[in-house]
Write a protein that holds these residues in place. Structure first.
Motif, mmCIF file in Angstrom:
data_model
loop_
_atom_site.group_PDB
_atom_site.id
_atom_site.type_symbol
_atom_site.label_atom_id
_atom_site.label_comp_id
_atom_site.label_asym_id
_atom_site.label_seq_id
_atom_site.Cartn_x
_atom_site.Cartn_y
_atom_site.Cartn_z
ATOM 1 N N ILE A 12 0.900 -1.146 0.023
ATOM 2 C CA ILE A 12 0.294 0.224 -0.101
ATOM 3 C C ILE A 12 0.973 1.293 0.162
ATOM 4 O O ILE A 12 1.532 1.613 1.015
ATOM 5 N N LEU A 14 3.135 3.196 -3.188
ATOM 6 C CA LEU A 14 4.004 2.610 -4.295
ATOM 7 C C LEU A 14 5.028 3.987 -4.670
ATOM 8 O O LEU A 14 5.459 3.976 -5.830
ATOM 9 N N ILE A 17 9.797 3.937 -1.496
ATOM 10 C CA ILE A 17 10.077 2.867 -0.494
ATOM 11 C C ILE A 17 9.336 1.603 -1.337
ATOM 12 O O ILE A 17 9.878 0.421 -1.285
ATOM 13 N N ALA A 38 -2.355 2.740 -4.523
ATOM 14 C CA ALA A 38 -1.625 3.921 -4.102
ATOM 15 C C ALA A 38 -3.051 4.889 -4.026
ATOM 16 O O ALA A 38 -4.213 4.492 -4.284
ATOM 17 N N ARG A 39 -2.687 6.101 -3.961
ATOM 18 C CA ARG A 39 -3.535 7.203 -3.643
ATOM 19 C C ARG A 39 -4.268 7.437 -5.249
ATOM 20 O O ARG A 39 -5.603 7.557 -5.606
ATOM 21 N N VAL A 74 3.321 4.280 2.897
ATOM 22 C CA VAL A 74 2.559 5.518 3.004
ATOM 23 C C VAL A 74 3.119 6.386 3.978
ATOM 24 O O VAL A 74 3.512 5.958 4.779
ATOM 25 N N HIS A 124 11.054 -0.475 10.216
ATOM 26 C CA HIS A 124 11.604 0.886 9.681
ATOM 27 C C HIS A 124 12.990 0.645 8.683
ATOM 28 O O HIS A 124 13.963 0.623 9.639
ATOM 29 N N THR A 129 16.402 8.080 -0.243
ATOM 30 C CA THR A 129 17.030 9.097 -0.959
ATOM 31 C C THR A 129 16.267 10.402 -0.864
ATOM 32 O O THR A 129 15.053 10.230 -0.165
ATOM 33 N N VAL A 240 6.442 12.939 9.908
ATOM 34 C CA VAL A 240 7.525 12.258 10.870
ATOM 35 C C VAL A 240 7.688 13.315 12.286
ATOM 36 O O VAL A 240 7.525 12.866 12.971
HETATM 37 P P1 NAP Z 1 6.669 8.626 -1.514
HETATM 38 O O1 NAP Z 1 7.666 8.169 -2.509
HETATM 39 O O2 NAP Z 1 6.062 9.982 -1.510
HETATM 40 O O3 NAP Z 1 5.316 7.635 -1.668
HETATM 41 C C1 NAP Z 1 4.105 7.457 -0.640
HETATM 42 C C2 NAP Z 1 3.250 6.580 -1.505
HETATM 43 O O4 NAP Z 1 2.055 6.572 -0.681
HETATM 44 C C3 NAP Z 1 2.537 7.036 -2.597
HETATM 45 O O5 NAP Z 1 2.566 5.939 -3.465
HETATM 46 C C4 NAP Z 1 1.372 7.646 -2.583
HETATM 47 O O6 NAP Z 1 0.410 7.398 -3.545
HETATM 48 C C5 NAP Z 1 0.986 6.810 -1.334
HETATM 49 N N1 NAP Z 1 0.007 7.450 -0.527
HETATM 50 C C6 NAP Z 1 -0.066 8.809 0.150
HETATM 51 N N2 NAP Z 1 -1.170 8.934 0.813
HETATM 52 C C7 NAP Z 1 -1.953 7.744 0.644
HETATM 53 C C8 NAP Z 1 -3.287 7.286 1.001
HETATM 54 N N3 NAP Z 1 -4.061 8.227 1.779
HETATM 55 N N4 NAP Z 1 -3.626 6.112 0.554
HETATM 56 C C9 NAP Z 1 -3.028 5.360 -0.171
HETATM 57 N N5 NAP Z 1 -1.621 5.605 -0.678
HETATM 58 C C10 NAP Z 1 -1.134 6.932 -0.209
HETATM 59 O O7 NAP Z 1 7.032 8.322 -0.127
HETATM 60 P P2 NAP Z 1 8.104 7.369 0.442
HETATM 61 O O8 NAP Z 1 9.640 7.785 0.515
HETATM 62 O O9 NAP Z 1 8.074 5.894 -0.356
HETATM 63 O O10 NAP Z 1 7.839 7.119 1.969
HETATM 64 C C11 NAP Z 1 6.804 6.046 2.589
HETATM 65 C C12 NAP Z 1 7.145 5.707 3.741
HETATM 66 O O11 NAP Z 1 8.480 5.043 4.139
HETATM 67 C C13 NAP Z 1 6.921 6.931 4.692
HETATM 68 O O12 NAP Z 1 6.257 6.668 5.956
HETATM 69 C C14 NAP Z 1 8.406 7.042 5.132
HETATM 70 O O13 NAP Z 1 8.271 7.607 6.897
HETATM 71 C C15 NAP Z 1 8.971 5.977 5.202
HETATM 72 N N6 NAP Z 1 10.500 5.854 4.996
HETATM 73 C C16 NAP Z 1 11.050 6.733 3.822
HETATM 74 C C17 NAP Z 1 12.176 6.882 3.693
HETATM 75 C C18 NAP Z 1 12.698 7.865 2.690
HETATM 76 O O14 NAP Z 1 13.913 8.614 2.806
HETATM 77 N N7 NAP Z 1 11.936 8.363 1.895
HETATM 78 C C19 NAP Z 1 13.151 5.941 4.509
HETATM 79 C C20 NAP Z 1 12.689 5.162 5.232
HETATM 80 C C21 NAP Z 1 11.340 5.065 5.556
HETATM 81 P P3 NAP Z 1 0.369 8.316 -4.886
HETATM 82 O O15 NAP Z 1 1.670 8.146 -5.544
HETATM 83 O O16 NAP Z 1 -0.782 8.071 -5.801
HETATM 84 O O17 NAP Z 1 0.325 9.781 -4.218
#
Ligand code: NAP
Length: 296
Positions: A12, A14, A17, A38-39, A74, A124, A129, A240
């Protein structure tokens, strides 16, 4: 070919991560079938086009039907709502995990919606990136990086063991700890550095004596590195800080005290204090490099 670790995995979210996990699973054949939700429709179409998922669903509830493993990828502020949505559709014996950068708040929001007989193993991966979205993922993201699991005190040990095996197969080193300890560790090693980066780039932008154009033109060394971190996804990082408030404020308090001491040393020309601090931090950098080398 060996049996996959899970027959059906649902992602859930995409983005960076979620898509990286899908690539990592495909690299090792860890899932018989990967489905995603995804959303936006745009993300679903992109994911199918790149091919890191085998099927997609607009509805998260439908996506988790029959899944053996569900991974929430998400922003942390939405994890509880997603769990509420998927809860009634989860299969008995399934494992639900997440990748959120904050653990105690995510557990509090999700746990009430996880039905009896479904195992919740929060996690976690300490890897990322500054890029986001389905096109930013790659299979090697977790290689040699740490993944923290924060199993619930009364959680199922077999489910935890399976998640350890899963993350190791995705290339990560795994550590288990309590959610509270995780949140302090993450506040020091990841959340505070991001806050400092957001702040310093904002300050440079606000300085009236230095034109915006000069900041961009002469951005070099340290400042350039800060701008990379400060380019990280605003939604993710807003969530966060709102969800790891206590630990971040505690660490920020300590940081402010130490910064005041450095300011004082500069004001009073206390070179010894500055030298001592910079020497100590240089040794820490060396230890990190040594640790990296020992993993190669
Ligand atoms: P991302 O690239 O912005 O992706 C977020 C995804 O969540 C997108 O596919 C988005 O859909 C979806 N989404 C957002 N709101 C939603 C909803 N209400 N219902 C269903 N899907 C929803 O973010 P990410 O970097 O992968 O981060 C995701 C998680 O990993 C976060 O909790 C973050 O704390 C954790 N994390 C991130 C990192 C990092 O460095 N980025 C490292 C470790 C852990 P759409 O594409 O359709 O908008």
């Amino acid at each position: 070919m060996a049996e996959p670790l899970f027959q059906k995995v649902t992602l859930i979210g995409l983005g960076l991560i979620g898509s990286s996990l899908a690539h990592a699973m495909k690299r090792k054949g860890l899932a018989g079938h990967i489905t995603g939700s995804a959303r936006s429709n745009k993300t679903l179409k992109t994911a199918l086009k790149i091919g890191f998922v085998d099927s997609v669903f607009e509805d998260a509830g439908q996506a988790v039907e029959d899944a053996d493993l569900v991974i929430l990828c998400v922003p942390v502020g939405i994890c509880g709502t997603v769990c509420e949505q998927i809860g009634p559709h989860l299969k008995k014996g399934a494992i639900v995990t997440d990748v959120g950068s904050v653990k105690a708040a995510v557990i509090k929001a999700c746990q009430p919606h996880i039905p009896q007989g479904v195992h919740f193993v929060p996690g976690h991966p300490m890897a990322g990136t500054e890029f986001s979205g389905p096109e930013s993922g790659f299979a090697e993201l977790f290689d040699n990086r740490w993944c923290m699991l924060t199993p619930l005190p009364d959680g199922d040990q077999q489910a935890t063991d399976k998640m350890i095996e899963f993350w190791q197969a995705c290339g990560a080193n795994v550590e288990t700890m309590t959610a509270e300890h995780h949140d302090v560790v993450a506040a020091v090693t990841s959340h505070l550095p991001h806050l400092i980066a957001y702040n310093i780039v904002g300050t440079a932008d606000d300085l009236e004596s230095v034109a915006d154009q000069e900041v961009i033109k002469y951005a070099a060394g340290g400042f350039r590195d800060f701008t990379r971190i400060a380019a990280s996804d605003p939604t993710m990082w807003r969530d966060v800080f709102l969800n790891n408030r206590e630990a971040v404020l505690e660490v920020l308090g300590r940081f402010n005290e130490d910064l005041s001491q450095l300011a004082r040393a500069i004001r009073w020309g206390d070179g010894d204090k500055l030298y001592e601090t910079f020497e100590r931090t240089r040794r820490i950098r060396q230890s990190i490099l040594d640790e990296d080398k020992s993993k190669d």
